[in-house]
Write a protein that holds these residues in place. Structure first.
Motif, PDB file in Angstrom:
ATOM      1  N   SER A 175      13.474  13.967  -0.836  1.00 22.88           N
ATOM      2  CA  SER A 175      12.196  13.856  -0.136  1.00 22.88           C
ATOM      3  C   SER A 175      12.333  12.791   0.934  1.00 22.88           C
ATOM      4  O   SER A 175      13.019  11.783   0.733  1.00 22.88           O
ATOM      5  CB  SER A 175      11.086  13.445  -1.100  1.00 22.88           C
ATOM      6  N   SER A 176      11.678  13.000   2.053  1.00 22.08           N
ATOM      7  CA  SER A 176      11.738  12.007   3.126  1.00 22.08           C
ATOM      8  C   SER A 176      10.983  10.756   2.702  1.00 22.08           C
ATOM      9  O   SER A 176      10.146  10.777   1.795  1.00 22.08           O
ATOM     10  CB  SER A 176      11.130  12.577   4.403  1.00 22.08           C
ATOM     11  N   HIS A 177      11.260   9.656   3.381  1.00 22.73           N
ATOM     12  CA  HIS A 177      10.587   8.397   3.068  1.00 22.73           C
ATOM     13  C   HIS A 177       9.090   8.517   3.292  1.00 22.73           C
ATOM     14  O   HIS A 177       8.294   8.041   2.471  1.00 22.73           O
ATOM     15  CB  HIS A 177      11.179   7.258   3.895  1.00 22.73           C
ATOM     16  N   LEU A 178       8.689   9.156   4.375  1.00 23.31           N
ATOM     17  CA  LEU A 178       7.266   9.330   4.648  1.00 23.31           C
ATOM     18  C   LEU A 178       6.620  10.222   3.599  1.00 23.31           C
ATOM     19  O   LEU A 178       5.519   9.933   3.110  1.00 23.31           O
ATOM     20  CB  LEU A 178       7.050   9.898   6.056  1.00 23.31           C
ATOM     21  N   ALA A 179       7.284  11.297   3.224  1.00 21.60           N
ATOM     22  CA  ALA A 179       6.740  12.184   2.180  1.00 21.60           C
ATOM     23  C   ALA A 179       6.558  11.419   0.874  1.00 21.60           C
ATOM     24  O   ALA A 179       5.541  11.590   0.186  1.00 21.60           O
ATOM     25  CB  ALA A 179       7.653  13.386   1.970  1.00 21.60           C
ATOM     26  N   GLU A 180       7.502  10.560   0.547  1.00 22.99           N
ATOM     27  CA  GLU A 180       7.386   9.748  -0.671  1.00 22.99           C
ATOM     28  C   GLU A 180       6.213   8.779  -0.561  1.00 22.99           C
ATOM     29  O   GLU A 180       5.456   8.611  -1.511  1.00 22.99           O
ATOM     30  CB  GLU A 180       8.679   8.978  -0.943  1.00 22.99           C
ATOM     31  N   ASP A 181       6.061   8.132   0.590  1.00 20.13           N
ATOM     32  CA  ASP A 181       4.924   7.222   0.779  1.00 20.13           C
ATOM     33  C   ASP A 181       3.604   7.981   0.677  1.00 20.13           C
ATOM     34  O   ASP A 181       2.644   7.489   0.085  1.00 20.13           O
ATOM     35  CB  ASP A 181       5.014   6.484   2.116  1.00 20.13           C
ATOM     36  N   LEU A 182       3.543   9.172   1.243  1.00 23.00           N
ATOM     37  CA  LEU A 182       2.315   9.973   1.155  1.00 23.00           C
ATOM     38  C   LEU A 182       2.034  10.387  -0.288  1.00 23.00           C
ATOM     39  O   LEU A 182       0.885  10.410  -0.718  1.00 23.00           O
ATOM     40  CB  LEU A 182       2.414  11.208   2.057  1.00 23.00           C
ATOM     41  N   THR A 191       5.211  -8.046   5.468  1.00 23.48           N
ATOM     42  CA  THR A 191       3.999  -8.646   4.903  1.00 23.48           C
ATOM     43  C   THR A 191       3.911  -8.462   3.388  1.00 23.48           C
ATOM     44  O   THR A 191       2.952  -8.925   2.779  1.00 23.48           O
ATOM     45  CB  THR A 191       2.741  -8.032   5.547  1.00 23.48           C
ATOM     46  N   ALA A 192       4.888  -7.796   2.815  1.00 25.80           N
ATOM     47  CA  ALA A 192       4.893  -7.501   1.378  1.00 25.80           C
ATOM     48  C   ALA A 192       3.642  -6.730   0.960  1.00 25.80           C
ATOM     49  O   ALA A 192       3.122  -6.911  -0.133  1.00 25.80           O
ATOM     50  CB  ALA A 192       5.050  -8.779   0.553  1.00 25.80           C
ATOM     51  N   ALA A 193       3.174  -5.868   1.843  1.00 20.44           N
ATOM     52  CA  ALA A 193       2.004  -5.044   1.540  1.00 20.44           C
ATOM     53  C   ALA A 193       2.369  -4.004   0.484  1.00 20.44           C
ATOM     54  O   ALA A 193       3.524  -3.579   0.377  1.00 20.44           O
ATOM     55  CB  ALA A 193       1.498  -4.357   2.809  1.00 20.44           C
ATOM     56  N   ARG A 194       1.382  -3.582  -0.265  1.00 22.91           N
ATOM     57  CA  ARG A 194       1.591  -2.598  -1.315  1.00 22.91           C
ATOM     58  C   ARG A 194       1.967  -1.232  -0.739  1.00 22.91           C
ATOM     59  O   ARG A 194       2.701  -0.460  -1.355  1.00 22.91           O
ATOM     60  CB  ARG A 194       0.306  -2.482  -2.142  1.00 22.91           C
ATOM     61  N   GLN A 195       1.462  -0.922   0.443  1.00 27.59           N
ATOM     62  CA  GLN A 195       1.729   0.368   1.082  1.00 27.59           C
ATOM     63  C   GLN A 195       1.843   0.169   2.584  1.00 27.59           C
ATOM     64  O   GLN A 195       1.387  -0.838   3.108  1.00 27.59           O
ATOM     65  CB  GLN A 195       0.606   1.354   0.769  1.00 27.59           C
ATOM     66  N   PRO A 196       2.441   1.130   3.267  1.00 27.28           N
ATOM     67  CA  PRO A 196       2.518   1.006   4.726  1.00 27.28           C
ATOM     68  C   PRO A 196       1.108   1.014   5.323  1.00 27.28           C
ATOM     69  O   PRO A 196       0.252   1.779   4.867  1.00 27.28           O
ATOM     70  CB  PRO A 196       3.289   2.255   5.169  1.00 27.28           C
ATOM     71  N   PRO A 197       0.863   0.182   6.323  1.00 29.12           N
ATOM     72  CA  PRO A 197      -0.447   0.209   6.969  1.00 29.12           C
ATOM     73  C   PRO A 197      -0.699   1.591   7.576  1.00 29.12           C
ATOM     74  O   PRO A 197       0.234   2.255   8.027  1.00 29.12           O
ATOM     75  CB  PRO A 197      -0.347  -0.845   8.072  1.00 29.12           C
ATOM     76  N   LEU A 198      -1.933   2.012   7.558  1.00 32.21           N
ATOM     77  CA  LEU A 198      -2.363   3.266   8.188  1.00 32.21           C
ATOM     78  C   LEU A 198      -1.708   4.513   7.580  1.00 32.21           C
ATOM     79  O   LEU A 198      -1.606   5.543   8.253  1.00 32.21           O
ATOM     80  CB  LEU A 198      -2.133   3.238   9.701  1.00 32.21           C
ATOM     81  N   ILE A 199      -1.273   4.435   6.335  1.00 31.89           N
ATOM     82  CA  ILE A 199      -0.612   5.595   5.725  1.00 31.89           C
ATOM     83  C   ILE A 199      -1.530   6.818   5.713  1.00 31.89           C
ATOM     84  O   ILE A 199      -1.065   7.947   5.853  1.00 31.89           O
ATOM     85  CB  ILE A 199      -0.070   5.270   4.309  1.00 31.89           C
ATOM     86  N   GLY A 200      -2.833   6.597   5.604  1.00 28.88           N
ATOM     87  CA  GLY A 200      -3.780   7.710   5.627  1.00 28.88           C
ATOM     88  C   GLY A 200      -3.740   8.489   6.928  1.00 28.88           C
ATOM     89  O   GLY A 200      -3.992   9.697   6.951  1.00 28.88           O
ATOM     90  N   LEU A 201      -3.407   7.823   8.027  1.00 32.36           N
ATOM     91  CA  LEU A 201      -3.291   8.500   9.321  1.00 32.36           C
ATOM     92  C   LEU A 201      -2.208   9.577   9.265  1.00 32.36           C
ATOM     93  O   LEU A 201      -2.376  10.674   9.807  1.00 32.36           O
ATOM     94  CB  LEU A 201      -2.980   7.478  10.420  1.00 32.36           C
ATOM     95  N   PHE A 202      -1.116   9.285   8.598  1.00 27.66           N
ATOM     96  CA  PHE A 202      -0.023  10.256   8.503  1.00 27.66           C
ATOM     97  C   PHE A 202      -0.415  11.454   7.643  1.00 27.66           C
ATOM     98  O   PHE A 202       0.070  12.554   7.851  1.00 27.66           O
ATOM     99  CB  PHE A 202       1.244   9.585   7.973  1.00 27.66           C
ATOM    100  N   ARG A 203      -1.313  11.218   6.686  1.00 28.37           N
ATOM    101  CA  ARG A 203      -1.825  12.320   5.874  1.00 28.37           C
ATOM    102  C   ARG A 203      -2.609  13.296   6.760  1.00 28.37           C
ATOM    103  O   ARG A 203      -2.582  14.505   6.548  1.00 28.37           O
ATOM    104  CB  ARG A 203      -2.713  11.774   4.750  1.00 28.37           C
ATOM    105  N   VAL A 204      -3.306  12.768   7.759  1.00 24.16           N
ATOM    106  CA  VAL A 204      -4.047  13.606   8.708  1.00 24.16           C
ATOM    107  C   VAL A 204      -3.086  14.253   9.708  1.00 24.16           C
ATOM    108  O   VAL A 204      -3.253  15.415  10.089  1.00 24.16           O
ATOM    109  CB  VAL A 204      -5.114  12.754   9.446  1.00 24.16           C
ATOM    110  N   LEU A 205      -2.075  13.493  10.123  1.00 26.00           N
ATOM    111  CA  LEU A 205      -1.130  14.007  11.122  1.00 26.00           C
ATOM    112  C   LEU A 205      -0.279  15.167  10.605  1.00 26.00           C
ATOM    113  O   LEU A 205       0.107  16.050  11.380  1.00 26.00           O
ATOM    114  CB  LEU A 205      -0.218  12.881  11.616  1.00 26.00           C
TER     115      LEU A 205
END
Length: 167
Positions: free
Chosen positions: A154-161, A72-86
Motif C-alpha cells: 500500500s502506498s504511504h498516502l493510502a496507509e495514512d488515509l 512536529t511529532a504530530a499524530r497524523q499528517p496535517p490536512l490528511i482529510g483533504l487527500f480523502r476528498v482529492l
C-alpha cells in the motif's frame, strides 16, 4: 549524532527530495513533451499534461505535509482529510481526461493525441502510486521488500488515509 537521529535526518532529507522532485518534474515533463518532442498543444496533449501536473503537485503536497508531521511529532499528517476528498476528485478527473484523450484519437493525427495518451498513462500511474499501491521502488529496502513478498505494498498516502479515517 545517534543512529536514530541520523536515520530521522536521512528520512527527512529523502522526503524533502521527493517533494522537490515531484514539483521539478512538472516543467521538465512539459519541456520534454512540448519543446523537445514538439507535441502540439492540442486538447488531448494538454489534458494529459494537466492531469500529470495536478497529480505531481498532490504528491509533492503530501510529502511536504509528511515532513511537517515528522518535524512536529504530530499524530497524523496535517490536512490528511483533504487527500480523502482529492482521491475521488482525481479519479473523476482521470475518467474525464480519458474521455477527452479518446475523443481525439479517431479523427486527429497521432501528433495531436499520442503524447496526451502517454501523459494520461503517467497520470494514472501517479494516481495509483499515491492513492493505492506503491509503484515507485527506488531504494534497496523497497526492492528487498518487493522481492521478498512479490507484492506491491500500500502506498504511504493510502496507509495514512486508512489509519486516519476519522479526520
Amino acid at each position: 549524532m545517534t543512529p536514530t537521529t541520523r536515520s530521522r535526518t536521512a528520512l527527512l532529507g529523502r522526503l524533502r527530495t521527493l517533494a522537490v522532485l515531484e514539483v521539478l518534474n512538472i516543467p521538465l515533463i512539459g519541456w520534454a513533451v512540448f519543446m523537445v518532442i514538439g507535441a502540439p498543444f492540442s486538447t488531448a496533449n494538454t489534458v494529459g499534461f494537466a492531469l500529470v501536473a495536478v497529480l505531481l503537485l498532490i504528491g509533492a503536497a503530501y510529502w511536504a505535509l509528511k515532513i511537517r508531521q515528522l518535524r512536529t511529532a504530530a499524530r497524523q499528517p496535517p490536512l490528511i482529510g483533504l487527500f480523502r476528498v482529492l482521491r475521488p476528485l482525481c479519479a473523476a478527473a482521470l475518467a474525464a481526461g480519458l474521455v477527452a484523450v479518446a475523443a481525439a484519437v479517431p479523427d486527429r493525427p497521432a501528433s495531436e493525441w499520442a503524447a496526451g495518451l502517454a501523459l494520461y498513462g503517467l497520470a494514472l500511474a501517479e494516481y495509483v502510486n499515491y492513492f493505492h499501491r506503491q509503484l515507485m521502488h527506488d531504494t534497496r529496502a523497497d526492492w528487498r521488500r518487493l522481492l521478498r513478498t512479490r507484492r506491491l505494498r500500500s502506498s504511504h498516502l493510502a496507509e495514512d488515509l486508512r489509519v486516519h479515517r476519522a479526520t
